[in-house]
Design an enzyme around this catalytic site. Structure first.
Site, mmCIF file in Angstrom:
data_model
loop_
_atom_site.group_PDB
_atom_site.id
_atom_site.type_symbol
_atom_site.label_atom_id
_atom_site.label_comp_id
_atom_site.label_asym_id
_atom_site.label_seq_id
_atom_site.Cartn_x
_atom_site.Cartn_y
_atom_site.Cartn_z
ATOM 1 N N TYR A 1 0.744 1.236 12.279
ATOM 2 C CA TYR A 1 0.508 0.851 10.884
ATOM 3 C C TYR A 1 1.622 1.402 9.994
ATOM 4 O O TYR A 1 2.184 0.694 9.152
ATOM 5 C CB TYR A 1 -0.852 1.375 10.445
ATOM 6 N N SER B 1 0.835 -1.207 0.000
ATOM 7 C CA SER B 1 0.000 0.000 0.000
ATOM 8 C C SER B 1 0.864 1.249 0.000
ATOM 9 O O SER B 1 2.053 1.222 0.355
ATOM 10 C CB SER B 1 -0.988 0.047 1.164
#
Length: 326
Positions: free
Chosen positions: A158, A145
């Site tokens: 994250y 991502s």
């Protein structure tokens, strides 16, 4: 293996196959009559995906696995290899989210996010590489991502995992240069319309929504299939993905401040919600589809007005921050 039809009969492992991009990938691979090994923590959802894949002409097995458990990942790789006597591609995809002020989010949550999002990919690759080296070929596909380049305020754990993933994968590519038929393919999608944000641990006290534009996870699934048929080192899914990467590369401080500004503004306006650890420690029984319901209709061109809006907002914020310094 440059033709997609050559995927027929290939054995492919997909982690995080129970929902979102992993489920979309399973369905896309199934169209080519592949042999699919579906892994995740939610057995009921995996069995649904298995049935859907078989209806499309694939063969599939379900192996309930926590990617954060290195021994479980070794068992997954061995079971997948034993099933057909070979492994052709391994898709590292399983991931979890946690949102909240860094100091207000329990360290146990940060640790679990890193265990799943970073160590999960490392565990899977560590388990499958001996098999790939023995047979002399294999493809590792990492769903990293754009978070691998762009910091996410209120998502420090994250971000740590995603930045770590990018560095780990680059090191691995260099190491595997001696194995020309073993490929590592990194995918960098922009924000996706998946249920992942519904599953997130939420310590903000506010309802979470992805920032527009959000992209159809099927686009990522297509990229995964393409990588399995024609491996490529780095693929950016969605024009916003490349735009955000370049923005942070050229204007790192400004881009980081802009993301913080956008998050602050959103959280100030969002509706309240109870705190939750989501699916960080245990699977959930809701939101197991491919899509999260945040998507925008139409083709990719439909996102252009949002991209223009991001550019204009970024320019305005940059001018404002520069003027504040004077």
């Amino acid at each position: 293996m440059n033709n997609l039809q050559d995927l027929q009969g290939k054995t492919i492992v997909i982690t995080g196959a129970s929902s979102g991009a992993g489920r979309a990938a399973a369905l896309e691979f199934a169209k080519y009559r592949t042999k699919l090994v579906l892994a995740a923590r939610n057995e009921a959802a995996l069995n649904e995906v298995k049935s859907e894949c078989e209806e499309l002409g694939a063969q599939a097995i379900v192996l309930v696995t926590d990617t954060g458990d290195s021994k479980a990942m070794i068992a997954l790789a061995n079971a997948a290899n034993d099933w057909q006597g070979r492994l052709d591609a391994w898709v590292n995809n399983a991931g979890i989210l946690a949102a909240g002020d860094f100091d207000k989010t329990p360290m146990a949550v940060h640790e679990q996010v890193i265990r799943t999002n970073l160590l999960g990919y490392m565990n899977g690759t560590h388990a499958v590489l001996p098999i790939f080296k023995t047979q002399g070929h294999g493809i590792i596909i990492n769903n990293i991502s754009i978070g691998g380049f762009l910091p996410v305020p209120y998502g420090a754990g994250y971000t740590a995992a995603k930045f770590g993933l990018r560095g780990w994968s680059e090191a691995l590519k260099g190491e595997l240069s001696a194995f020309p038929d073993i490929y590592v393919c990194d995918l960098y999608p922009a924000f996706l319309d998946t249920p992942g944000i519904q599953h997130a641990a939420n310590y903000t006290g506010k309802v979470l929504k992805p920032a527009p534009p959000v992209y159809d996870p099927v686009r990522l699934a297509h990229a995964m299939v393409k990588a399995a048929a024609d491996p490529s080192s780095n693929t950016y899914i969605g024009s916003v993905s490349l735009l955000l990467k370049l923005s942070h590369a050229i204007f790192p401080e400004l881009t980081t401040k802009m993301t913080g500004f956008v998050m602050h503004k959103y959280l100030n306006m969002a509706d309240p919600i109870a705190l939750s650890d989501g699916n960080v420690f245990n699977t959930v029984d809701y939101g197991m589809s491919t899509h999260g319901g945040f998507g925008l209709p139409g083709e990719p061109k439909a996102h252009r007005k949002y991209i223009a809006g991001v550019l204009i907002t970024g320019l305005a914020l940059g001018i404002y921050l520069v003027s504040k310094r004077k």
